[in-house]
Scaffold this motif. Structure first.
Motif, PDB file in Angstrom:
ATOM      1  N   PHE A   1       0.834  -1.214   0.000  1.00 34.98           N
ATOM      2  CA  PHE A   1       0.000   0.000   0.000  1.00 34.98           C
ATOM      3  C   PHE A   1       0.865   1.259   0.000  1.00 34.98           C
ATOM      4  O   PHE A   1       0.400   2.339   0.346  1.00 34.98           O
ATOM      5  CB  PHE A   1      -0.938  -0.005   1.210  1.00 34.98           C
TER       6      PHE A   1
ATOM      7  N   HIS B   1       2.827   4.174  -1.815  1.00 39.47           N
ATOM      8  CA  HIS B   1       2.848   4.829  -3.129  1.00 39.47           C
ATOM      9  C   HIS B   1       4.130   5.629  -3.236  1.00 39.47           C
ATOM     10  O   HIS B   1       4.359   6.558  -2.478  1.00 39.47           O
ATOM     11  CB  HIS B   1       1.638   5.734  -3.292  1.00 39.47           C
TER      12      HIS B   1
ATOM     13  N   VAL C   1      -3.772   9.762  -4.661  1.00 43.59           N
ATOM     14  CA  VAL C   1      -4.343   9.101  -3.481  1.00 43.59           C
ATOM     15  C   VAL C   1      -4.790  10.135  -2.451  1.00 43.59           C
ATOM     16  O   VAL C   1      -5.835  10.002  -1.815  1.00 43.59           O
ATOM     17  CB  VAL C   1      -3.323   8.100  -2.886  1.00 43.59           C
TER      18      VAL C   1
ATOM     19  N   GLU D   1      -5.971   3.172  -5.394  1.00 44.74           N
ATOM     20  CA  GLU D   1      -6.104   2.044  -4.458  1.00 44.74           C
ATOM     21  C   GLU D   1      -7.419   1.317  -4.671  1.00 44.74           C
ATOM     22  O   GLU D   1      -8.485   1.938  -4.681  1.00 44.74           O
ATOM     23  CB  GLU D   1      -6.016   2.538  -3.004  1.00 44.74           C
TER      24      GLU D   1
ATOM     25  N   SER E   1      -8.401  -0.794   0.916  1.00 49.48           N
ATOM     26  CA  SER E   1      -7.629   0.032   1.837  1.00 49.48           C
ATOM     27  C   SER E   1      -6.762  -0.845   2.731  1.00 49.48           C
ATOM     28  O   SER E   1      -7.089  -2.008   3.006  1.00 49.48           O
ATOM     29  CB  SER E   1      -8.557   0.909   2.675  1.00 49.48           C
TER      30      SER E   1
END
Ligand code: KIV
Ligand code: ZN
Length: 515
Positions: free
Chosen positions: A294, A296, A305, A313, A316
């Protein structure tokens, strides 16, 4: 059970344990079993009861503590294996016997040396015999992926008539392609006359990196059970990964239209526990549970995001448990808070003495590290900290000197079955020096096959978690150690591996021979 349900059959403790070096002790299996129950798996395969006395006891211990999920043991298609499975599963409120025999021409001819008729006969006899102990019997056609579809239909019809409620179709060697495997499943379900009397299951290996894709293709063609493992652990390249299957079902509900009973917020804690118990680190870019899953990196992604999460995404981090379980304990936390959190995490030791020792370790860690997260607690309760039974080598003291331009040196003091032994060694770095000093004492002759350091949490105050894999005469063991000092963590991981190497291990592999 409704047809909109996908049964999640976890085999981390059986096929996962077949990964070289991933063997688990009884206590470790109990901890994993409780974690899998909290995760919500429908069935957990706790082991192969006939494999060894240790595995029998482990299956029995899991069967004694797990109440919600069905507990299962593997058994080849013979009465001895089935007796052992039935006995080990006796304490479980819900139990399944999983019996199997190979069905591909190559396995029948060269491994079993049996004619197809004899294979059908043995399978039917095994299912009937297993049904005397439980109503929940699963039959697997080993190497189904390379078996003749006509023969699969024939044997499946016979074992369903004999009482098998689940029919498992394994791609044992990870050979199938998704469209091909999906078609095979659809075809078998259509052509087996009594297929409506059983749940069809798949068990895919990842030799071509297709285990998850193959499993999903099978689900689209009517399979309603998937066999999988946490972190994709398993024989050779592993099995379909539980977290990937479950999240694919959830994120692509628009296409898959099936429910699982999994509490996805427990996925990351389960992944961490399995990784520290087995010493198999999770690669950072692993889907769902990798540290970067997760994260970035690119500025464009970060910007997107921040403006609107769904730009980049599809799920989550919280949904899979990345931050839901980061409760903090510290130096002022007492026994009650510590105990409560261990219970919530499912890693509470079974006896008071072990809990007392764990609390002492917790206080020592809290003196060195301000915030103690769940990941620290998992490390505190696994690896070298969790060795059950007597160990041969314990670390008493460690001192290293390391200076730019000078050769690093280490002085190690070990407790070797009650006797203090001291040794010095030089090395290419402080870790190398420390491990060499230990090896001079242990004289194990084992070769280091893997050395890996991971930070347990972010930040330089994090504990380092070290994995060491050793090999001697073909036997592989993993050791895990954690500490805020990575030289100490390395020494502990090395000793953990050595202590396992010193234990005799006689364990039968399920796929060696049968009947
Ligand atoms: O891969 C396989 O075929 C297996 C069976 C025993 C189900 O693990
Ligand atoms: Zn398998």
């Amino acid at each position: 059970m409704s047809n909109n349900n996908l049964v999640i059959f976890d085999t981390t403790m059986r096929d996962g344990e077949q990964s070289p070096g991933a063997s688990m002790t009884k206590d470790e299996k109990v901890r994993i079993g409780k974690t899998l129950e909290r995760l919500g798996v429908d069935v957990m395969e706790a082991g192969f009861a006939i494999a060894s006395k240790g595995d029998f006891e482990a299956v029995k211990a899991v069967a004694s503590v797990v109440k919600e999920s069905t507990v299962c043991s593997l058994a080849r298609a013979n009465t001895k294996d089935i007796d052992a499975a039935a006995q080990a599963l006796e304490p479980a409120p819900r139990r399944r016997i999983h019996t199997f025999i190979a069905t591909s021409p190559i396995h029948m001819q060269y491994k079993l040396k049996m004619q197809p008729d004899q294979v059908v006969e043995a399978a039917v006899a095994a299912v009937k015999y297993a049904r005397q102990f439980t109503d929940d019997v699963e039959f697997s056609a080993e190497d189904a992926g390379r078996s003749e579809p006509d023969f699969l239909c024939r044997i499946f019809e016979a074992v369903i008539a004999a009482g098998a409620g689940t029919i498992n179709v394994p791609d044992t060697v990870g050979y199938a392609l998704p469209y091909e495997f999906g078609n095979l499943i659809g075809n078998i379900i259509e052509r087996t006359p009594n297929s409506d009397k059983a749940i069809f299951s798949v068990h895919c290996h990842n030799d071509l990196g297709l285990a998850v894709a193959n499993s999903l293709a099978a689900v689209q063609q009517g399979a309603r059970q998937v066999e999988c493992t946490v972190n994709g652990l398993g024989e050779r390249a592993g099995n379909a990964s539980l977290e990937e299957i479950v999240m694919a079902m959830r994120v692509r509900k628009d296409l898959m239209e099936l429910e699982t009973g999994i509490d996805t917020t427990q996925i990351v804690p389960a992944s961490r526990l399995v990784s520290s118990i087995t010493g198999f680190p999770v690669q950072p870019n692993k889907a769902i549970v990798g540290a970067n899953a997760f994260a970035h990196e690119s500025g464009i992604h970060q910007d997107g995001v921040l403006k609107h999460r769904e730009t980049y995404e599809i799920m989550s981090a919280e949904d899979v448990g990345w931050s839901a379980n980061r409760m903090v304990l510290g130096k002022h936390s007492g026994r009650a808070a510590f105990k409560n959190r261990l219970e919530e995490l499912g890693i509470m030791p079974s006896d008071e003495n072990a809990f007392g020792d764990a609390f002492v370790r917790f206080k020592a860690l809290a003196d060195k590290k301000h915030d103690i997260f769940d990941e620290d607690l998992v490390a505190l309760m696994t690896g070298d900290n969790a060795s059950d039974g007597e160990v041969m080598f314990k670390l008493s003291d460690l001192e290293v000197s390391s200076k730019m331009g000078a050769v690093p040196e280490a002085r190690v003091e070990l407790d070797v079955q009650g006797e203090q032994v001291e040794m010095m060694a030089q090395g290419d770095g402080p870790v190398d020096a420390a491990l060499k000093a230990i090896e001079k004492i242990a004289q194990s002759g084992a070769e280091i096959k893997l050395y890996n350091v991971n930070a347990i949490n972010a930040g330089t105050e994090s504990q380092g978690e070290v994995t060491v894999r050793l090999e001697r005469a073909g036997r592989i063991v993993n050791g895990v150690g954690a500490d805020t000092d990575i030289v100490v963590a390395s020494a502990r991981a090395y000793l953990h591996a050595l202590n396992q190497m010193m234990r005799p291990q006689v364990r039968q592999h399920p796929q060696t021979s049968t009947v």
